[in-house]
Design a protein around this motif. Structure first.
Motif, PDB file in Angstrom:
ATOM      1  N   GLY A  10       0.793  -1.231   0.000  1.00  0.00           N
ATOM      2  CA  GLY A  10       0.000   0.000   0.000  1.00  0.00           C
ATOM      3  C   GLY A  10       0.815   1.265   0.000  1.00  0.00           C
ATOM      4  O   GLY A  10       1.729   1.440  -0.817  1.00  0.00           O
ATOM      5  N   THR A  11       0.515   2.148   0.961  1.00  0.00           N
ATOM      6  CA  THR A  11       1.102   3.493   0.960  1.00  0.00           C
ATOM      7  C   THR A  11       2.554   3.518   1.413  1.00  0.00           C
ATOM      8  O   THR A  11       3.270   4.479   1.139  1.00  0.00           O
ATOM      9  N   SER A  13       4.016   3.644   4.577  1.00  0.00           N
ATOM     10  CA  SER A  13       4.413   4.625   5.594  1.00  0.00           C
ATOM     11  C   SER A  13       5.617   4.141   6.397  1.00  0.00           C
ATOM     12  O   SER A  13       6.516   4.928   6.731  1.00  0.00           O
ATOM     13  N   ASP A  41       1.007   2.602  -3.940  1.00  0.00           N
ATOM     14  CA  ASP A  41       1.319   4.029  -3.803  1.00  0.00           C
ATOM     15  C   ASP A  41       2.702   4.238  -3.189  1.00  0.00           C
ATOM     16  O   ASP A  41       3.357   5.249  -3.448  1.00  0.00           O
ATOM     17  N   GLY A  42       3.142   3.284  -2.378  1.00  0.00           N
ATOM     18  CA  GLY A  42       4.435   3.410  -1.710  1.00  0.00           C
ATOM     19  C   GLY A  42       5.619   3.439  -2.665  1.00  0.00           C
ATOM     20  O   GLY A  42       6.724   3.854  -2.274  1.00  0.00           O
ATOM     21  N   HIS A  45       7.580   6.677  -2.756  1.00  0.00           N
ATOM     22  CA  HIS A  45       8.655   6.936  -1.799  1.00  0.00           C
ATOM     23  C   HIS A  45       9.985   6.410  -2.337  1.00  0.00           C
ATOM     24  O   HIS A  45      11.018   7.079  -2.247  1.00  0.00           O
TER      25      HIS A  45
END
Length: 201
Positions: A10-11, A13, A41-42, A45
């Protein structure tokens, strides 16, 4: 310098926190690749920090085992010292776990062995728990049953929702993960002895 592969869904974090820590010259580990089981989405980063990525879409394989074989091939290209599961919402096949354990770690939003599984935060609230926590573990072939490397309690507030509680657990998860990676890199934490009984005084 410890080399690390991070797997996400996922993201990312936790990935972001680890990348920020590893950007410091005095941090003894570096992320060398980020992989995912879906278009995550990650990946943004990783791109921002100039880290290569790979994608092994779970739904494109006829079985978990075939997916695991391709995941293993991708990881083997980089041959990292450590593999970190950072929100990978997919159980790894035993073949992948066996290939990397004990150099395979994961975070979990509960104070294990309390509330294992995919809904640790929801389960803590449903049980009426007054406290839960965050844990970092070595991944084994069970569900959140591997040796515990670090954990910390987080209180459950009377007005907590699943979202608010999870948001308070996440910073603890990130801090524990970064500290565990640092301790592995410096040799302070020996994964080959993870889960071994403490020596008799």
């Amino acid at each position: 310098m410890l080399t690390v592969a991070v797997l996400i869904s996922g993201t990312g974090s936790n990935l972001r926190a680890l990348l920020e820590a590893a950007a410091s010259a005095d941090f003894p580990a570096r992320v060398v690749v980020v992989g995912a089981d879906r278009q995550a989405d990650g990946f943004a980063h990783a791109e921002q920090f100039g880290i290569p990525t790979f994608l092994v879409p779970f739904r494109e394989f006829e079985s978990r085992e075939h997916w695991g074989e391709e995941l293993q091939r991708q990881l083997a290209v980089w041959n990292p010292d450590l593999v970190v599961l950072s929100g990978l919402m997919r159980l790894l096949p035993a073949s992948v776990v066996d290939a990397w354990a004990p150099r395979l770690i994961n975070t979990h939003p509960a104070y294990l062995p309390e509330f294992p599984g995919a809904h640790g935060v929801r389960d803590a609230l449903a049980a009426g728990a007054t406290e839960t926590g965050a844990s970092v573990i070595v991944v084994d072939t069970g569900v959140d049953t591997g040796p515990i490397l670090a954990q910390e309690r987080v209180p459950v507030l009377a007005d907590d929702t699943e979202h608010s509680l999870h948001e308070r657990i996440k910073p603890v998860e990130r801090r524990l993960l970064i500290d565990v990676v640092r301790r592995i890199a410096t040799g302070e934490l020996d994964l080959s002895r993870a889960g071994a009984p403490a020596p008799t005084p």
